[in-house]
Design a protein around this motif. Sequence first.
Motif, PDB file in Angstrom:
ATOM      1  N   ASN A  85     -33.099  -0.628  29.764  1.00 40.11           N
ATOM      2  CA  ASN A  85     -33.439  -0.447  30.956  1.00 40.11           C
ATOM      3  C   ASN A  85     -34.422  -1.884  31.743  1.00 40.11           C
ATOM      4  O   ASN A  85     -35.665  -0.870  31.563  1.00 40.11           O
ATOM      5  CB  ASN A  85     -33.204   0.130  31.614  1.00 40.11           C
ATOM      6  N   GLU A  86     -34.562  -2.679  31.734  1.00 44.88           N
ATOM      7  CA  GLU A  86     -35.405  -4.036  32.148  1.00 44.88           C
ATOM      8  C   GLU A  86     -35.146  -3.867  33.266  1.00 44.88           C
ATOM      9  O   GLU A  86     -36.332  -5.269  33.711  1.00 44.88           O
ATOM     10  CB  GLU A  86     -35.759  -4.450  30.595  1.00 44.88           C
ATOM     11  N   LEU A  87     -34.670  -3.774  34.455  1.00 45.23           N
ATOM     12  CA  LEU A  87     -34.002  -3.703  36.047  1.00 45.23           C
ATOM     13  C   LEU A  87     -35.482  -3.572  36.363  1.00 45.23           C
ATOM     14  O   LEU A  87     -36.630  -2.257  36.238  1.00 45.23           O
ATOM     15  CB  LEU A  87     -32.646  -2.911  36.301  1.00 45.23           C
ATOM     16  N   MET A  88     -35.585  -4.493  37.062  1.00 45.38           N
ATOM     17  CA  MET A  88     -36.875  -4.368  38.297  1.00 45.38           C
ATOM     18  C   MET A  88     -36.260  -3.701  39.655  1.00 45.38           C
ATOM     19  O   MET A  88     -35.249  -4.403  39.689  1.00 45.38           O
ATOM     20  CB  MET A  88     -37.154  -5.534  38.253  1.00 45.38           C
ATOM     21  N   VAL A  89     -37.256  -3.046  40.411  1.00 47.50           N
ATOM     22  CA  VAL A  89     -37.037  -2.392  41.680  1.00 47.50           C
ATOM     23  C   VAL A  89     -37.542  -3.106  42.324  1.00 47.50           C
ATOM     24  O   VAL A  89     -38.544  -3.372  42.347  1.00 47.50           O
ATOM     25  CB  VAL A  89     -37.394  -0.979  41.460  1.00 47.50           C
ATOM     26  N   LYS A  90     -36.561  -3.787  43.556  1.00 50.12           N
ATOM     27  CA  LYS A  90     -37.517  -4.371  44.554  1.00 50.12           C
ATOM     28  C   LYS A  90     -39.192  -3.318  45.140  1.00 50.12           C
ATOM     29  O   LYS A  90     -38.310  -2.370  45.317  1.00 50.12           O
ATOM     30  CB  LYS A  90     -36.088  -4.527  45.739  1.00 50.12           C
ATOM     31  N   ALA A  91     -39.825  -4.195  45.826  1.00 44.93           N
ATOM     32  CA  ALA A  91     -40.703  -4.060  45.791  1.00 44.93           C
ATOM     33  C   ALA A  91     -40.394  -2.839  46.844  1.00 44.93           C
ATOM     34  O   ALA A  91     -40.201  -4.067  48.042  1.00 44.93           O
ATOM     35  CB  ALA A  91     -41.851  -5.284  46.061  1.00 44.93           C
ATOM     36  N   GLY A  92     -40.968  -2.174  47.486  1.00 45.00           N
ATOM     37  CA  GLY A  92     -40.875  -1.392  48.966  1.00 45.00           C
ATOM     38  C   GLY A  92     -39.658  -0.488  48.761  1.00 45.00           C
ATOM     39  O   GLY A  92     -39.241  -0.058  49.892  1.00 45.00           O
ATOM     40  N   ALA A  93     -38.864  -0.933  47.739  1.00 43.20           N
ATOM     41  CA  ALA A  93     -37.833  -0.435  47.325  1.00 43.20           C
ATOM     42  C   ALA A  93     -37.262   1.345  47.494  1.00 43.20           C
ATOM     43  O   ALA A  93     -38.932   1.904  47.120  1.00 43.20           O
ATOM     44  CB  ALA A  93     -36.783  -0.269  46.457  1.00 43.20           C
ATOM     45  N   HIS A  94     -37.114   2.337  48.446  1.00 46.40           N
ATOM     46  CA  HIS A  94     -37.217   3.740  47.889  1.00 46.40           C
ATOM     47  C   HIS A  94     -36.678   4.123  46.498  1.00 46.40           C
ATOM     48  O   HIS A  94     -36.827   4.085  45.652  1.00 46.40           O
ATOM     49  CB  HIS A  94     -36.083   4.989  48.829  1.00 46.40           C
ATOM     50  N   LYS A  95     -38.615   5.695  46.352  1.00 45.35           N
ATOM     51  CA  LYS A  95     -38.013   5.877  45.094  1.00 45.35           C
ATOM     52  C   LYS A  95     -38.153   7.108  44.788  1.00 45.35           C
ATOM     53  O   LYS A  95     -38.183   8.136  45.653  1.00 45.35           O
ATOM     54  CB  LYS A  95     -39.468   6.014  44.560  1.00 45.35           C
ATOM     55  N   ALA A  96     -36.653   7.814  44.114  1.00 45.45           N
ATOM     56  CA  ALA A  96     -36.358   9.457  44.435  1.00 45.45           C
ATOM     57  C   ALA A  96     -37.051  10.112  43.901  1.00 45.45           C
ATOM     58  O   ALA A  96     -38.371   9.436  42.813  1.00 45.45           O
ATOM     59  CB  ALA A  96     -35.519   9.265  43.241  1.00 45.45           C
ATOM     60  N   ASP A  97     -37.827  11.152  44.030  1.00 47.95           N
ATOM     61  CA  ASP A  97     -39.087  12.316  43.649  1.00 47.95           C
ATOM     62  C   ASP A  97     -37.972  13.691  43.522  1.00 47.95           C
ATOM     63  O   ASP A  97     -36.930  13.165  43.834  1.00 47.95           O
ATOM     64  CB  ASP A  97     -39.738  12.190  44.638  1.00 47.95           C
ATOM     65  N   ALA A  98     -38.784  14.621  42.910  1.00 44.54           N
ATOM     66  CA  ALA A  98     -38.315  16.425  42.910  1.00 44.54           C
ATOM     67  C   ALA A  98     -37.610  16.376  44.036  1.00 44.54           C
ATOM     68  O   ALA A  98     -36.985  17.040  44.143  1.00 44.54           O
ATOM     69  CB  ALA A  98     -39.181  16.997  41.728  1.00 44.54           C
ATOM     70  N   ASN A  99     -37.559  16.274  45.423  1.00 41.48           N
ATOM     71  CA  ASN A  99     -37.529  16.600  46.275  1.00 41.48           C
ATOM     72  C   ASN A  99     -36.263  15.516  46.840  1.00 41.48           C
ATOM     73  O   ASN A  99     -36.005  16.195  48.244  1.00 41.48           O
ATOM     74  CB  ASN A  99     -38.731  16.667  47.692  1.00 41.48           C
ATOM     75  N   ASP A 100     -35.661  14.728  46.292  1.00 45.19           N
ATOM     76  CA  ASP A 100     -34.590  13.870  46.768  1.00 45.19           C
ATOM     77  C   ASP A 100     -33.493  14.027  46.665  1.00 45.19           C
ATOM     78  O   ASP A 100     -33.237  14.061  45.207  1.00 45.19           O
ATOM     79  CB  ASP A 100     -35.013  12.521  46.401  1.00 45.19           C
ATOM     80  N   ARG A 101     -32.999  15.223  47.210  1.00 45.55           N
ATOM     81  CA  ARG A 101     -32.150  16.387  46.296  1.00 45.55           C
ATOM     82  C   ARG A 101     -30.278  15.396  46.045  1.00 45.55           C
ATOM     83  O   ARG A 101     -30.224  15.354  45.219  1.00 45.55           O
ATOM     84  CB  ARG A 101     -31.390  17.304  47.052  1.00 45.55           C
ATOM     85  N   ASP A 102     -30.274  13.967  47.568  1.00 44.34           N
ATOM     86  CA  ASP A 102     -28.678  13.910  46.806  1.00 44.34           C
ATOM     87  C   ASP A 102     -29.319  12.702  45.507  1.00 44.34           C
ATOM     88  O   ASP A 102     -28.191  12.262  45.508  1.00 44.34           O
ATOM     89  CB  ASP A 102     -29.131  12.453  47.904  1.00 44.34           C
ATOM     90  N   PHE A 103     -30.245  12.762  45.017  1.00 45.45           N
ATOM     91  CA  PHE A 103     -30.694  11.779  44.016  1.00 45.45           C
ATOM     92  C   PHE A 103     -29.849  11.175  42.995  1.00 45.45           C
ATOM     93  O   PHE A 103     -28.573  10.854  42.809  1.00 45.45           O
ATOM     94  CB  PHE A 103     -32.571  11.471  43.024  1.00 45.45           C
ATOM     95  N   SER A 104     -29.950  12.523  41.616  1.00 46.07           N
ATOM     96  CA  SER A 104     -28.527  13.053  41.051  1.00 46.07           C
ATOM     97  C   SER A 104     -27.251  12.824  41.494  1.00 46.07           C
ATOM     98  O   SER A 104     -26.032  12.222  40.341  1.00 46.07           O
ATOM     99  CB  SER A 104     -28.853  14.376  40.236  1.00 46.07           C
ATOM    100  N   ASP A 105     -26.755  13.309  42.858  1.00 48.13           N
ATOM    101  CA  ASP A 105     -26.033  13.912  42.601  1.00 48.13           C
ATOM    102  C   ASP A 105     -25.050  12.854  43.109  1.00 48.13           C
ATOM    103  O   ASP A 105     -23.785  11.813  43.109  1.00 48.13           O
ATOM    104  CB  ASP A 105     -25.436  14.117  44.370  1.00 48.13           C
ATOM    105  N   TYR A 106     -26.109  11.403  43.510  1.00 48.60           N
ATOM    106  CA  TYR A 106     -25.647  10.127  44.690  1.00 48.60           C
ATOM    107  C   TYR A 106     -25.300   9.305  42.306  1.00 48.60           C
ATOM    108  O   TYR A 106     -24.182   8.994  42.673  1.00 48.60           O
ATOM    109  CB  TYR A 106     -27.166   8.987  44.768  1.00 48.60           C
ATOM    110  N   VAL A 107     -25.768   9.658  41.941  1.00 48.57           N
ATOM    111  CA  VAL A 107     -25.600   8.899  40.590  1.00 48.57           C
ATOM    112  C   VAL A 107     -24.443   9.445  39.463  1.00 48.57           C
ATOM    113  O   VAL A 107     -23.309   8.868  39.374  1.00 48.57           O
ATOM    114  CB  VAL A 107     -26.647   9.521  39.627  1.00 48.57           C
ATOM    115  N   THR A 108     -24.655  10.589  40.226  1.00 53.99           N
ATOM    116  CA  THR A 108     -22.887  11.399  38.790  1.00 53.99           C
ATOM    117  C   THR A 108     -21.848  10.931  39.886  1.00 53.99           C
ATOM    118  O   THR A 108     -20.663  10.490  38.833  1.00 53.99           O
ATOM    119  CB  THR A 108     -23.169  12.915  39.460  1.00 53.99           C
ATOM    120  N   ASP A 109     -22.093  10.419  41.118  1.00 54.92           N
ATOM    121  CA  ASP A 109     -20.970  10.625  41.662  1.00 54.92           C
ATOM    122  C   ASP A 109     -20.211   9.042  41.813  1.00 54.92           C
ATOM    123  O   ASP A 109     -19.200   8.586  41.182  1.00 54.92           O
ATOM    124  CB  ASP A 109     -21.041  11.124  43.660  1.00 54.92           C
ATOM    125  N   ALA A 110     -21.427   7.706  41.630  1.00 53.39           N
ATOM    126  CA  ALA A 110     -20.771   6.687  41.704  1.00 53.39           C
ATOM    127  C   ALA A 110     -20.802   6.186  40.121  1.00 53.39           C
ATOM    128  O   ALA A 110     -19.668   5.987  39.858  1.00 53.39           O
ATOM    129  CB  ALA A 110     -22.190   5.744  42.267  1.00 53.39           C
TER     130      ALA A 110
END
Length: 198
Positions: free
Chosen positions: A105-130
């Motif tokens: 995975n060499e995709l680049m994330v746009k500058a200033g984009a939201h970065k998920a962290d341990a407190n970002d509860r929706d991150f894994s749910d979002y990926v799983t659901d999508a």
Amino acid sequence: MQILNQIPIANTIKLALPALLLTAGISANTMAGQSADWKGEARDAWIDGKIETSYMLNSYLNPFKIDTHVANGKVVLTGEVDSQVDKDLAAEIARGIDGVTGVENELMVKAGAHKADANDRDFSDYVTDATLTAKVKYALLENDSTDGLRIDVDTKASTVTLHGDVKSSQVKELAGRIANNVEGVDKVNNQLAISSQS
């Protein structure tokens, strides 16, 4: 005419497959059966086409910003996405395609984009659901008896909701069973309407 002859057959298959699957209603089961006989560049192009089709069917990704390259079953993703979630989702979808042996995975994330962290509860749910949405949509397209292009799929907390019009109660029931059989789906909310015009 010479220019057309110089285009590799693999690139032709790669470019044509998503359009064929989406507009001609070609059964993915049929394609899967034929792919077993394909080798080398033709098989890589078939895998590439399946990945790009999955990206086109996923409402969270912009397929025009993601480039896929496949060599001997190994996928390299390049381009730019809006968030780390999109980057991870693109890789997860590619890994789920039959014949893929690895994903770089060499995709680049746009500058200033939201970065998920341990407190970002929706991150894994979002990926799983999508990912589940893409898998269910693809499973519906694979079946000749369900008009997968007319069925909308939404997923929240591993619960899949089906919307749209189908031609009979049998098709509605079949679509619900197909969605329910997708690995990771906990529940299916089948809201398909039966319409004589479908």
